[in-house]
Design a protein around this motif. Structure first.
Motif, PDB file in Angstrom:
ATOM      1  N   MET A   1       4.655  12.987  36.117  1.00 15.50           N
ATOM      2  CA  MET A   1       3.268  13.103  36.522  1.00 15.50           C
ATOM      3  C   MET A   1       2.857  14.564  36.339  1.00 15.50           C
ATOM      4  O   MET A   1       3.582  15.472  36.726  1.00 15.50           O
ATOM      5  N   LEU A   2       1.690  14.753  35.731  1.00 12.86           N
ATOM      6  CA  LEU A   2       1.213  16.107  35.477  1.00 12.86           C
ATOM      7  C   LEU A   2       0.268  16.571  36.580  1.00 12.86           C
ATOM      8  O   LEU A   2      -0.543  15.797  37.087  1.00 12.86           O
ATOM      9  N   PHE A   3       0.371  17.860  36.903  1.00 14.28           N
ATOM     10  CA  PHE A   3      -0.496  18.487  37.884  1.00 14.28           C
ATOM     11  C   PHE A   3      -1.022  19.799  37.334  1.00 14.28           C
ATOM     12  O   PHE A   3      -0.269  20.584  36.755  1.00 14.28           O
ATOM     13  N   HIS A   4      -2.314  20.027  37.526  1.00 10.97           N
ATOM     14  CA  HIS A   4      -2.964  21.309  37.237  1.00 10.97           C
ATOM     15  C   HIS A   4      -2.967  22.065  38.560  1.00 10.97           C
ATOM     16  O   HIS A   4      -3.422  21.548  39.582  1.00 10.97           O
ATOM     17  N   VAL A   5      -2.410  23.280  38.550  1.00 18.00           N
ATOM     18  CA  VAL A   5      -2.296  24.049  39.787  1.00 18.00           C
ATOM     19  C   VAL A   5      -2.843  25.452  39.568  1.00 18.00           C
ATOM     20  O   VAL A   5      -2.472  26.131  38.606  1.00 18.00           O
ATOM     21  N   ARG A   6      -3.728  25.867  40.447  1.00 14.55           N
ATOM     22  CA  ARG A   6      -4.178  27.262  40.471  1.00 14.55           C
ATOM     23  C   ARG A   6      -3.547  27.915  41.685  1.00 14.55           C
ATOM     24  O   ARG A   6      -3.629  27.385  42.800  1.00 14.55           O
ATOM     25  N   MET A   7      -2.891  29.054  41.438  1.00 12.73           N
ATOM     26  CA  MET A   7      -2.263  29.820  42.516  1.00 12.73           C
ATOM     27  C   MET A   7      -2.899  31.199  42.569  1.00 12.73           C
ATOM     28  O   MET A   7      -2.882  31.929  41.580  1.00 12.73           O
ATOM     29  N   HIS A  65       4.630  19.020  45.923  1.00 14.05           N
ATOM     30  CA  HIS A  65       4.549  19.704  47.215  1.00 14.05           C
ATOM     31  C   HIS A  65       5.834  20.498  47.495  1.00 14.05           C
ATOM     32  O   HIS A  65       5.778  21.678  47.845  1.00 14.05           O
ATOM     33  N   ASP A  66       6.963  19.848  47.325  1.00 16.61           N
ATOM     34  CA  ASP A  66       8.251  20.504  47.588  1.00 16.61           C
ATOM     35  C   ASP A  66       8.483  21.685  46.663  1.00 16.61           C
ATOM     36  O   ASP A  66       8.982  22.730  47.083  1.00 16.61           O
ATOM     37  N   LEU A  67       8.115  21.539  45.393  1.00 17.49           N
ATOM     38  CA  LEU A  67       8.272  22.630  44.437  1.00 17.49           C
ATOM     39  C   LEU A  67       7.439  23.837  44.865  1.00 17.49           C
ATOM     40  O   LEU A  67       7.938  24.964  44.889  1.00 17.49           O
ATOM     41  N   LEU A  68       6.182  23.605  45.216  1.00 12.90           N
ATOM     42  CA  LEU A  68       5.320  24.714  45.631  1.00 12.90           C
ATOM     43  C   LEU A  68       5.885  25.422  46.848  1.00 12.90           C
ATOM     44  O   LEU A  68       5.913  26.649  46.912  1.00 12.90           O
ATOM     45  N   TRP A  69       6.350  24.657  47.814  1.00 12.52           N
ATOM     46  CA  TRP A  69       6.912  25.261  49.030  1.00 12.52           C
ATOM     47  C   TRP A  69       8.200  26.023  48.744  1.00 12.52           C
ATOM     48  O   TRP A  69       8.591  26.890  49.526  1.00 12.52           O
ATOM     49  N   SER A  70       8.844  25.732  47.614  1.00  6.73           N
ATOM     50  CA  SER A  70      10.090  26.433  47.272  1.00  6.73           C
ATOM     51  C   SER A  70       9.844  27.794  46.613  1.00  6.73           C
ATOM     52  O   SER A  70      10.782  28.571  46.436  1.00  6.73           O
ATOM     53  N   LEU A  71       8.602  28.084  46.252  1.00  3.36           N
ATOM     54  CA  LEU A  71       8.304  29.348  45.589  1.00  3.36           C
ATOM     55  C   LEU A  71       8.355  30.497  46.597  1.00  3.36           C
ATOM     56  O   LEU A  71       7.737  30.413  47.668  1.00  3.36           O
ATOM     57  N   PRO A  72       9.058  31.577  46.274  1.00  4.28           N
ATOM     58  CA  PRO A  72       9.172  32.696  47.209  1.00  4.28           C
ATOM     59  C   PRO A  72       7.832  33.281  47.655  1.00  4.28           C
ATOM     60  O   PRO A  72       7.699  33.713  48.801  1.00  4.28           O
ATOM     61  N   LEU A  73       6.831  33.288  46.776  1.00  7.82           N
ATOM     62  CA  LEU A  73       5.527  33.845  47.132  1.00  7.82           C
ATOM     63  C   LEU A  73       4.594  32.835  47.799  1.00  7.82           C
ATOM     64  O   LEU A  73       3.466  33.172  48.155  1.00  7.82           O
ATOM     65  N   PHE A  74       5.048  31.596  47.978  1.00 12.81           N
ATOM     66  CA  PHE A  74       4.173  30.557  48.528  1.00 12.81           C
ATOM     67  C   PHE A  74       3.486  30.965  49.834  1.00 12.81           C
ATOM     68  O   PHE A  74       2.291  30.689  50.012  1.00 12.81           O
ATOM     69  N   PRO A  75       4.165  31.657  50.757  1.00 14.35           N
ATOM     70  CA  PRO A  75       3.480  32.029  51.996  1.00 14.35           C
ATOM     71  C   PRO A  75       2.260  32.934  51.779  1.00 14.35           C
ATOM     72  O   PRO A  75       1.417  33.050  52.666  1.00 14.35           O
ATOM     73  N   PHE A  76       2.169  33.540  50.606  1.00 13.17           N
ATOM     74  CA  PHE A  76       1.068  34.463  50.317  1.00 13.17           C
ATOM     75  C   PHE A  76       0.082  33.876  49.309  1.00 13.17           C
ATOM     76  O   PHE A  76      -0.723  34.596  48.732  1.00 13.17           O
ATOM     77  N   MET A  77       0.146  32.567  49.086  1.00 13.09           N
ATOM     78  CA  MET A  77      -0.693  31.921  48.076  1.00 13.09           C
ATOM     79  C   MET A  77      -1.764  31.034  48.700  1.00 13.09           C
ATOM     80  O   MET A  77      -1.552  30.416  49.739  1.00 13.09           O
ATOM     81  N   THR A  78      -2.882  30.969  47.988  1.00 14.76           N
ATOM     82  CA  THR A  78      -3.852  29.903  48.174  1.00 14.76           C
ATOM     83  C   THR A  78      -3.683  29.028  46.937  1.00 14.76           C
ATOM     84  O   THR A  78      -3.723  29.534  45.814  1.00 14.76           O
ATOM     85  N   VAL A  79      -3.459  27.738  47.145  1.00 16.43           N
ATOM     86  CA  VAL A  79      -3.107  26.845  46.042  1.00 16.43           C
ATOM     87  C   VAL A  79      -4.099  25.691  45.960  1.00 16.43           C
ATOM     88  O   VAL A  79      -4.466  25.103  46.980  1.00 16.43           O
ATOM     89  N   GLN A  80      -4.537  25.397  44.741  1.00 13.73           N
ATOM     90  CA  GLN A  80      -5.372  24.227  44.474  1.00 13.73           C
ATOM     91  C   GLN A  80      -4.607  23.339  43.501  1.00 13.73           C
ATOM     92  O   GLN A  80      -4.209  23.798  42.426  1.00 13.73           O
ATOM     93  N   VAL A  81      -4.397  22.088  43.875  1.00  9.23           N
ATOM     94  CA  VAL A  81      -3.620  21.155  43.072  1.00  9.23           C
ATOM     95  C   VAL A  81      -4.502  19.979  42.665  1.00  9.23           C
ATOM     96  O   VAL A  81      -5.200  19.398  43.495  1.00  9.23           O
ATOM     97  N   THR A  82      -4.448  19.639  41.377  1.00 12.23           N
ATOM     98  CA  THR A  82      -5.187  18.492  40.854  1.00 12.23           C
ATOM     99  C   THR A  82      -4.231  17.621  40.050  1.00 12.23           C
ATOM    100  O   THR A  82      -3.609  18.098  39.096  1.00 12.23           O
ATOM    101  N   ALA A  83      -4.097  16.358  40.441  1.00 10.72           N
ATOM    102  CA  ALA A  83      -3.288  15.413  39.676  1.00 10.72           C
ATOM    103  C   ALA A  83      -4.027  15.068  38.386  1.00 10.72           C
ATOM    104  O   ALA A  83      -5.254  14.924  38.383  1.00 10.72           O
TER     105      ALA A  83
END
Length: 97
Positions: A1-7, A65-83
């Motif tokens: 499944m593909l996702f477009h993500v802006r971080m 979701h799990d992948l994004l939370w695994s990113l070291p900088l995730f606590p400092f990100m605003t993330v927009q995810v589109t399937a």
């Protein structure tokens, strides 16, 4: 499944410089690993911002979701995810006869 993500990343200016360097270094290593695995399919920088636009190929929304939370900088990100799903007018959805 593909996702477009802006971080959009906003590391606090008062973060210890050594901690910042470690976070950025481990983030880059994780991004390279995911690209080599074929999970992080595309990665583009947004000019003039500490942001990126990416395409991920993962099994489902939970994996994304799990992948994004695994990113070291995730606590400092605003993330927009589109399937994403294939458009019916895409050439790949309409092979030549």
């Amino acid at each position: 499944m593909l996702f477009h993500v802006r971080m959009d990343v906003a590391i606090p200016r008062d973060l210890d410089p050594d901690e910042r360097t470690e976070l950025v270094t481990t983030e880059k290593a994780r991004a390279l690993q995911l690209q080599r695995e074929g999970t992080w399919v595309h990665l583009w920088r947004v000019v003039g911002q500490y942001s990126n636009i990416s395409i991920f190929d993962v099994p489902d929304a939970t994996a994304m979701h799990d992948l994004l939370w695994s990113l070291p900088l995730f606590p400092f990100m605003t993330v927009q995810v589109t399937a994403l799903t294939e458009h019916p007018s895409a050439l790949s959805a309409n092979p030549a006869p």
